[in-house]
Write a protein that holds these residues in place. Structure first.
Motif, PDB file in Angstrom:
ATOM      1  N   ALA A   7     -23.640  -4.403  -6.603  1.00 43.02           N
ATOM      2  CA  ALA A   7     -24.177  -5.750  -6.366  1.00 43.02           C
ATOM      3  C   ALA A   7     -24.703  -5.874  -4.935  1.00 43.02           C
ATOM      4  O   ALA A   7     -25.748  -6.501  -4.705  1.00 43.02           O
ATOM      5  N   LYS A   8     -23.992  -5.269  -4.001  1.00 43.60           N
ATOM      6  CA  LYS A   8     -24.413  -5.312  -2.590  1.00 43.60           C
ATOM      7  C   LYS A   8     -25.751  -4.587  -2.406  1.00 43.60           C
ATOM      8  O   LYS A   8     -26.647  -5.073  -1.722  1.00 43.60           O
ATOM      9  N   LYS A   9     -25.889  -3.430  -3.040  1.00 44.27           N
ATOM     10  CA  LYS A   9     -27.148  -2.678  -2.955  1.00 44.27           C
ATOM     11  C   LYS A   9     -28.279  -3.423  -3.660  1.00 44.27           C
ATOM     12  O   LYS A   9     -29.412  -3.443  -3.175  1.00 44.27           O
ATOM     13  N   LYS A  14     -33.252  -6.647  -3.182  1.00 44.47           N
ATOM     14  CA  LYS A  14     -33.900  -7.950  -3.374  1.00 44.47           C
ATOM     15  C   LYS A  14     -34.386  -8.514  -2.039  1.00 44.47           C
ATOM     16  O   LYS A  14     -35.510  -9.021  -1.948  1.00 44.47           O
ATOM     17  N   VAL A  15     -33.576  -8.407  -0.991  1.00 45.43           N
ATOM     18  CA  VAL A  15     -33.955  -8.898   0.342  1.00 45.43           C
ATOM     19  C   VAL A  15     -35.151  -8.105   0.875  1.00 45.43           C
ATOM     20  O   VAL A  15     -36.120  -8.681   1.376  1.00 45.43           O
ATOM     21  N   ALA A  16     -35.083  -6.775   0.757  1.00 40.16           N
ATOM     22  CA  ALA A  16     -36.183  -5.925   1.235  1.00 40.16           C
ATOM     23  C   ALA A  16     -37.469  -6.225   0.464  1.00 40.16           C
ATOM     24  O   ALA A  16     -38.548  -6.305   1.058  1.00 40.16           O
ATOM     25  N   LYS A  52     -40.691  -9.523  12.941  1.00 35.41           N
ATOM     26  CA  LYS A  52     -39.295  -9.153  12.697  1.00 35.41           C
ATOM     27  C   LYS A  52     -39.220  -7.660  12.393  1.00 35.41           C
ATOM     28  O   LYS A  52     -39.967  -7.174  11.547  1.00 35.41           O
ATOM     29  N   MET A  53     -38.331  -6.938  13.088  1.00 37.31           N
ATOM     30  CA  MET A  53     -38.152  -5.511  12.813  1.00 37.31           C
ATOM     31  C   MET A  53     -36.773  -5.300  12.193  1.00 37.31           C
ATOM     32  O   MET A  53     -35.772  -5.795  12.707  1.00 37.31           O
ATOM     33  N   VAL A  54     -36.756  -4.584  11.069  1.00 41.79           N
ATOM     34  CA  VAL A  54     -35.518  -4.339  10.340  1.00 41.79           C
ATOM     35  C   VAL A  54     -35.410  -2.849  10.035  1.00 41.79           C
ATOM     36  O   VAL A  54     -36.389  -2.223   9.628  1.00 41.79           O
ATOM     37  N   LYS A  59     -33.828   4.651   0.453  1.00 40.51           N
ATOM     38  CA  LYS A  59     -33.613   4.414  -0.988  1.00 40.51           C
ATOM     39  C   LYS A  59     -33.769   2.932  -1.324  1.00 40.51           C
ATOM     40  O   LYS A  59     -34.310   2.581  -2.376  1.00 40.51           O
ATOM     41  N   ILE A  60     -33.309   2.078  -0.421  1.00 41.15           N
ATOM     42  CA  ILE A  60     -33.458   0.628  -0.626  1.00 41.15           C
ATOM     43  C   ILE A  60     -34.943   0.273  -0.623  1.00 41.15           C
ATOM     44  O   ILE A  60     -35.424  -0.476  -1.478  1.00 41.15           O
ATOM     45  N   LEU A  61     -35.690   0.822   0.344  1.00 39.68           N
ATOM     46  CA  LEU A  61     -37.124   0.561   0.426  1.00 39.68           C
ATOM     47  C   LEU A  61     -37.851   1.076  -0.815  1.00 39.68           C
ATOM     48  O   LEU A  61     -38.728   0.401  -1.352  1.00 39.68           O
ATOM     49  N   GLU A  62     -37.484   2.281  -1.254  1.00 41.73           N
ATOM     50  CA  GLU A  62     -38.127   2.850  -2.447  1.00 41.73           C
ATOM     51  C   GLU A  62     -37.931   1.949  -3.653  1.00 41.73           C
ATOM     52  O   GLU A  62     -38.872   1.706  -4.420  1.00 41.73           O
TER      53      GLU A  62
END
Length: 163
Positions: A7-9, A14-16, A52-54, A59-62
């Motif tokens: 769920a955290k991932k 979703k945020v990314a 904003k820089m994050v 893997k999250i971005l992909e």
């Protein structure tokens, strides 16, 4: 993997995805080799420009770009990755990152998109060379005022001759 971790991932994806789809532009960089002070300075310059820089895991971005217009960016999600997002000035991230990369060899621009369109590194560098929106508006205002100044001088010269 526990349900909480999944769920955290999923939330991170979703945020990314939200950051990417809401942004006018995003520049992906490799920041490996920058000192903490250099990264702090870069973040300050970006923040001052409304960018904003994050740092986001590859893997999250992909997963975040799956099913979006930015799937072609997957090839740049390698190594340490930070993404500079702008919702206002689409050129600001490219300008700041290019200037910072010129002064700091450790920063490498890997790719990105400007005005919701994926750009090559050459195109990103070309956009980074453009004057800012405020500079362009100033140039336009000056160009529009010049003919009016000439007319005003001509009218004044005629009035001075008549007097």
């Amino acid at each position: 993997m526990s349900e909480a971790a999944i769920a955290k991932k999923a939330e991170a994806v979703k945020v990314a995805n939200g950051l990417l789809t809401d942004a006018e532009s995003a520049i992906v960089v490799d920041y490996r080799g920058l000192t903490v002070d250099e990264v702090t300075d870069l973040r300050k310059q970006l923040r001052d420009a409304g960018v904003k820089m994050v740092v986001i895991k590859n893997k999250i971005l992909e997963r975040a770009v799956d099913g979006t217009d930015y799937e072609d960016l997957k090839s740049v999600f390698v190594g340490p990755t930070a993404v500079a997002f702008s919702n206002e000035d689409p050129i600001a991230p490219a300008k700041i990152m290019k200037k910072f990369a010129e002064d700091h060899d450790a920063l490498e621009i890997k790719g990105g998109f400007i005005e919701k369109d994926i750009k090559t590194l050459d195109e990103i560098n070309e956009f980074a060379e453009l004057p800012s929106r405020d500079d362009l508006l100033s140039m336009l205002a000056s160009a529009l005022q010049d003919p009016m100044r000439k007319i005003a001088r001509a009218v004044k010269a005629v009035a001075d001759e008549a007097a």
